[in-house]
Design an enzyme around this catalytic site. Structure first.
Site, mmCIF file in Angstrom:
data_model
loop_
_atom_site.group_PDB
_atom_site.id
_atom_site.type_symbol
_atom_site.label_atom_id
_atom_site.label_comp_id
_atom_site.label_asym_id
_atom_site.label_seq_id
_atom_site.Cartn_x
_atom_site.Cartn_y
_atom_site.Cartn_z
ATOM 1 N N SER A 191 0.786 -1.234 0.000
ATOM 2 C CA SER A 191 0.000 0.000 0.000
ATOM 3 C C SER A 191 0.817 1.284 0.000
ATOM 4 C CB SER A 191 -0.966 0.005 1.193
ATOM 5 O OG SER A 191 -2.047 -0.870 0.954
ATOM 6 N N LYS A 205 2.912 6.677 4.995
ATOM 7 C CA LYS A 205 1.995 5.710 4.381
ATOM 8 C C LYS A 205 2.551 4.321 4.596
ATOM 9 C CE LYS A 205 -1.463 4.016 2.428
ATOM 10 N NZ LYS A 205 -1.322 2.961 3.458
ATOM 11 N N THR A 206 1.758 3.497 5.234
ATOM 12 C CA THR A 206 2.158 2.125 5.527
ATOM 13 C C THR A 206 1.739 1.188 4.397
ATOM 14 O OG1 THR A 206 0.081 1.756 6.695
ATOM 15 C CG2 THR A 206 1.984 2.457 8.014
ATOM 16 N N GLY A 207 2.218 -0.048 4.483
ATOM 17 C CA GLY A 207 1.819 -1.084 3.544
ATOM 18 C C GLY A 207 2.107 -2.448 4.135
#
Length: 291
Positions: A73, A237-239
């Site tokens: 993501s 922003k993580t993923g």
């Protein structure tokens, strides 16, 4: 600034230090960071990639930074930025409404599921994708742009020759070892994130909107943010994906220092491995020590 290829056994630290520090001191500090990251990677049982850019002088701390990792993501930043870029020439674009149907929903839709049989604006989709990691929101952004290849084309327009988006959510999270699809390198992502949030890749209004979305992220409290002093500003922003893939990319505003851009990518050998946000927090603490 020196440029060199970073191999697994190497760490590049190019920092501006007071003149009273000797080259031996610099070497010792570089070795210390390298040893700490190597120890972290070894103890985690996975593969860790880190890229930090100090925007005060564009110096870098790099660890396995030229190897490909599945973005998961974190790729949502590029899709949202591509839509923001379009809005530079169409001031009404972000208010454009997109229909949300039940058939659009995938595996994680905390925002979009509230709008089934209704509509969301592109601005709402951008916020949903970046602040809540809503996968349907991401797919709607990709569809608006014309497909994953258009997101890749936007990256190329920024000079990023490494980023590639091949699929939509949730299949882009398969993170199969050695699969080049939906991957980038830590260094390439760090450079592009810097350009998007602190550089000239976007006009001022669009750049400010992207930063606002990142600062409002709700999914990153246990990742990079957890390794930083609480007084520092962060937009991230993580993923996450299969093989315990756990990612976070961030712009960091330390107290009394120019911003830092940090990318931490981590993946593991077992497909069903659990996420390891603690590894990202530990890496962030190691590389930001001293700022």
């Amino acid at each position: 600034m020196m440029t060199q290829s970073i191999r697994r056994s190497m760490l590049t630290v190019m920092a501006t230090l007071p003149l009273l520090f000797s080259s031996a001191t610099l070497h010792a500090q570089a070795n210390s960071v390298q040893q700490q990251l190597e120890a972290l990677e070894k103890s985690s049982g996975g593969r860790l990639g880190v890229a930090l850019i100090n925007t005060a002088d564009n110096s870098q701390i790099l660890y396995v930074a030229d190897e490909r990792f599945a973005m998961c993501s974190t790729s949502k930043v590029m899709a949202a930025a591509a839509v923001l870029k379009q809005s530079e020439s169409d001031k009404h674009l972000l208010n454009q409404r997109v229909e949300i149907r039940a058939s659009d929903l995938v595996n994680y839709n905390p925002i979009a599921e509230k709008h089934v049989n209704g509509t969301m604006t592109l601005a709402q989709l951008g916020a949903g994708a970046l602040q809540y990691s809503d996968n349907t929101a991401m797919n709607k952004l990709i569809a608006h742009l014309g497909g994953p290849d258009k997101v890749t084309a936007f990256a190329r327009s920024l000079g990023d020759e490494t980023f590639r988006l091949d699929r939509t959510e949730p299949t882009l999270n398969s993170a199969i070892p050695g699969d080049p699809r939906d991957t980038t390198t830590p260094l390439a992502m760090a450079q592009t994130l810097k350009n998007l949030t602190l550089g000239k890749a976007l006009a001022e209004t669009q750049r400010a909107q992207l930063v606002t979305w990142l600062k409002g992220n709700t999914t990153g409290s246990a990742s990079i943010r957890a390794g930083l002093p609480k007084s520092w500003g962060v937009g991230d922003k993580t993923g996450s994906g299969d093989y315990g893939t756990t990612n976070d990319i961030a712009v960091i505003w330390p107290e009394n220092h120019a911003p830092l851009v940090l990318v931490t990518y981590f993946t593991q050998p077992e497909q069903k491995a659990e996420s390891r946000r603690d590894v990202l927090a530990a890496a962030a603490k190691i590389v930001t020590h001293g700022f």
